[in-house]
Scaffold this motif. Structure first.
Motif, short mmCIF file in Angstrom:
data_model
loop_
_atom_site.label_atom_id
_atom_site.label_comp_id
_atom_site.label_asym_id
_atom_site.label_seq_id
_atom_site.Cartn_x
_atom_site.Cartn_y
_atom_site.Cartn_z
N ARG A 42 5.63 -11.99 6.21
CA ARG A 42 4.63 -12.22 7.24
C ARG A 42 3.98 -13.58 6.97
O ARG A 42 4.05 -14.09 5.86
N HIS B 38 -6.69 -1.61 0.64
CA HIS B 38 -5.58 -2.32 -0.02
C HIS B 38 -5.59 -3.82 0.16
O HIS B 38 -5.04 -4.55 -0.67
N SER C 274 0.83 -1.21 0.00
CA SER C 274 0.00 0.00 0.00
C SER C 274 0.87 1.26 0.00
O SER C 274 0.55 2.26 -0.66
N ASN D 8 -4.09 -1.60 -8.94
CA ASN D 8 -2.70 -1.13 -8.80
C ASN D 8 -2.06 -1.04 -10.19
O ASN D 8 -2.62 -1.53 -11.17
N LYS E 156 2.12 -14.55 3.80
CA LYS E 156 2.86 -14.74 2.54
C LYS E 156 3.31 -16.19 2.33
O LYS E 156 3.75 -16.54 1.25
N GLU F 270 -4.39 -12.58 -0.80
CA GLU F 270 -3.67 -11.50 -1.50
C GLU F 270 -4.71 -10.71 -2.28
O GLU F 270 -5.33 -11.24 -3.21
N SER F 271 -4.92 -9.46 -1.90
CA SER F 271 -5.99 -8.71 -2.57
C SER F 271 -5.64 -8.38 -4.02
O SER F 271 -6.50 -8.25 -4.87
N GLY G 89 -1.57 -8.36 -5.28
CA GLY G 89 -0.28 -9.01 -5.58
C GLY G 89 0.59 -8.10 -6.43
O GLY G 89 1.03 -8.47 -7.52
N LEU G 90 0.86 -6.91 -5.89
CA LEU G 90 1.67 -5.93 -6.63
C LEU G 90 3.04 -6.49 -7.00
O LEU G 90 3.55 -6.22 -8.09
O1 GMT Z 1 -0.20 -7.26 3.29
C1 GMT Z 1 0.77 -6.84 2.68
O2 GMT Z 1 1.60 -7.50 2.10
C2 GMT Z 1 0.99 -5.38 2.64
C3 GMT Z 1 -0.26 -4.78 2.16
C4 GMT Z 1 -0.21 -3.32 2.31
O3 GMT Z 1 -1.30 -2.78 2.30
O4 GMT Z 1 0.80 -2.70 2.53
O5 GMT Z 1 -0.46 -5.25 0.82
C5 GMT Z 1 -1.78 -5.24 0.32
O6 GMT Z 1 -1.82 -4.14 -0.57
C6 GMT Z 1 -1.04 -4.28 -1.77
C7 GMT Z 1 -1.15 -2.97 -2.55
O7 GMT Z 1 -2.46 -2.67 -2.91
C8 GMT Z 1 -1.55 -5.48 -2.56
O8 GMT Z 1 -0.80 -5.63 -3.75
C9 GMT Z 1 -1.39 -6.74 -1.69
O9 GMT Z 1 -1.96 -7.82 -2.39
C10 GMT Z 1 -2.12 -6.55 -0.37
N1 GMT Z 1 -1.74 -7.67 0.52
C11 GMT Z 1 -2.63 -8.60 0.89
O10 GMT Z 1 -3.80 -8.59 0.54
C12 GMT Z 1 -2.09 -9.68 1.76
#
Ligand code: GMT
Length: 374
Positions: free
Chosen positions: A207, A121, A14, A174, A210, A281-282, A284-285
């Motif tokens: 984390r 996010h 995010s 994204n 992952k 994973e919402s 997966g950037l």
């Molecule tokens: O959970 C994380 O890995 C970090 C998190 C964040 O918000 O910092 O990532 C989420 O947001 C990213 C950017 O929009 C997405 O690409 C990731 O898929 C998302 N992580 C999860 O949903 C676990």
């Protein structure tokens, strides 16, 4: 337009999205004010229209827990008022959306109207936010924001599923910037691999969600068939356990932990395969960034990943925990040069669909619509 961006400054997706969005908006002539507690990792350099406002919480001995949200709301009030912001865009609902609501009400009491955009996010909805200790506040903030965006269709659905809201949520995915390949990729590659053995890569914040342990298990199976290398980028709570796992499996000589790096483009340029076996994973950037470098992806089929990684076109998808299936697909790719080339091409083509310019233009249009109404 004068835009305030509230974000996490750390290595999470995010924060990366928010910083890259702000930098690009600034490049397009907007004045961008980042508000957070330390310098965002992807924010460097000195440009005319980018500003960084640090939120500093005092460590008064009474506080067992620092009242970050209160200080953040006060900082938002200050920046909106004295920098004359037109809009506040908060990334990751917790606690940014509730702090923004507080700031908005304070400013309203002073006759200043500021529209708030909340971008959801991922774990702010799917993991942390839906927990009853956060849910009422998050539901309220989703309903009270002037606009809400989600980074994937899957996250939008999850938001409706877990929160009591029917409000409109716009999906703005994204994005990625396609860059030129690293000029010294082959020398760099030689430092990590011998005899051109394939390089597998994983990037995350280590984390539990992952499932980096699965990355090592997949690698172990692949390496038994096709001697390979694994590069693990990032750091986080699971790292010690993962290092121990490498020692137990006697794989330390084949696995490199490079730690946190700000710019992952070079490591992606020398990689042959990207692994993302997340439990949820919402979007997966990290996978999208790999695709932009022409790297095929093997991921799970959870959340928004199927919107990014397309089965048979950019890589392959498996159920969460299906280590054998992921390893089988990796071996198939490495053993079939034609398939490998097709996936590399497909990955680049897919990344182009998430090119930064049209996505940022959608945020600009959203800001315009809210500031015209205000
Ligand atoms: O959970 C994380 O890995 C970090 C998190 C964040 O918000 O910092 O990532 C989420 O947001 C990213 C950017 O929009 C997405 O690409 C990731 O898929 C998302 N992580 C999860 O949903 C676990």
């Amino acid at each position: 337009m004068k835009i305030g961006i509230v974000l996490y400054p750390t290595y999470g997706g995010s924060g990366v999205v928010a910083t890259e969005l702000g930098k690009y908006l600034a490049k397009k002539g907007h004045e961008v004010h980042f508000i957070t507690y330390s310098q965002p990792v992807r924010l460097a350099g000195f440009t005319g229209n980018v500003f960084y406002h640090e939120v500093r919480v005092s460590d008064y001995p009474l506080f067992d827990y620092e009242p970050y949200e209160t200080v953040l709301a006060s900082k938002m009030v200050d920046v909106v008022k004295y920098e004359g912001l037109n809009i506040l865009h908060v990334h990751y609902a917790i606690p940014h959306a509730s702090a923004a609501y507080m700031a908005k009400q304070i400013l309203k009491s002073q006759g200043i109207s500021i529209p708030v955009v909340t971008t959801l996010h991922g774990t702010d909805i799917t993991l942390v936010g839906k927990d009853s200790s956060f849910e009422p506040v998050i539901t309220f903030c989703i309903n009270e924001s002037d606009a809400v965006t989600a980074v994937s269709e899957s996250l939008k659905k999850d938001t409706y599923k877990h929160f009591n809201t029917t409000r409109e949520i716009e999906v703005i995915p994204n994005f990625v910037q396609i860059h030129d390949p690293c000029p010294n990729a082959s020398e760099l590659r030689d430092r990590y691999t011998q005899n051109n053995e394939p390089i597998i890569c994983h990037i995350s914040n280590f984390r539990k969600v992952k499932r980096v342990g699965d990355v090592i298990d997949v690698f172990d199976l692949v390496n038994k068939e096709i001697p390979s290398r694994l590069i693990l980028v990032g750091d986080g709570p699971e790292r010690n356990k993962l290092e121990e796992k490498c020692r137990t499996l006697d794989l330390c000589h084949r696995i490199t932990f490079v730690g946190k790096i700000r710019d992952t483009s070079d490591v992606l340029d020398i990689s042959d395969l990207f692994l993302l076996p997340s439990a949820t994973e919402s979007f997966g950037l990290a996978a999208l960034e790999a695709m932009a470098a022409g790297v095929p992806v093997i991921s799970t089929n959870t959340g928004g990943l199927p919107e990014v990684n397309i089965e048979g076109k950019t890589g392959f998808l498996s159920n969460v925990g299906d280590v054998k299936g992921m390893a089988k697909n990796a071996i198939r790719i490495f053993n079939d040069p034609e398939l490998n080339e097709a996936l590399k091409k497909g990955a680049r083509e897919q990344a182009l669909k998430f090119n930064i310019e049209p996505v940022v233009a959608r945020y600009e249009a959203l800001y315009e619509s809210l500031t015209v109404e205000a």
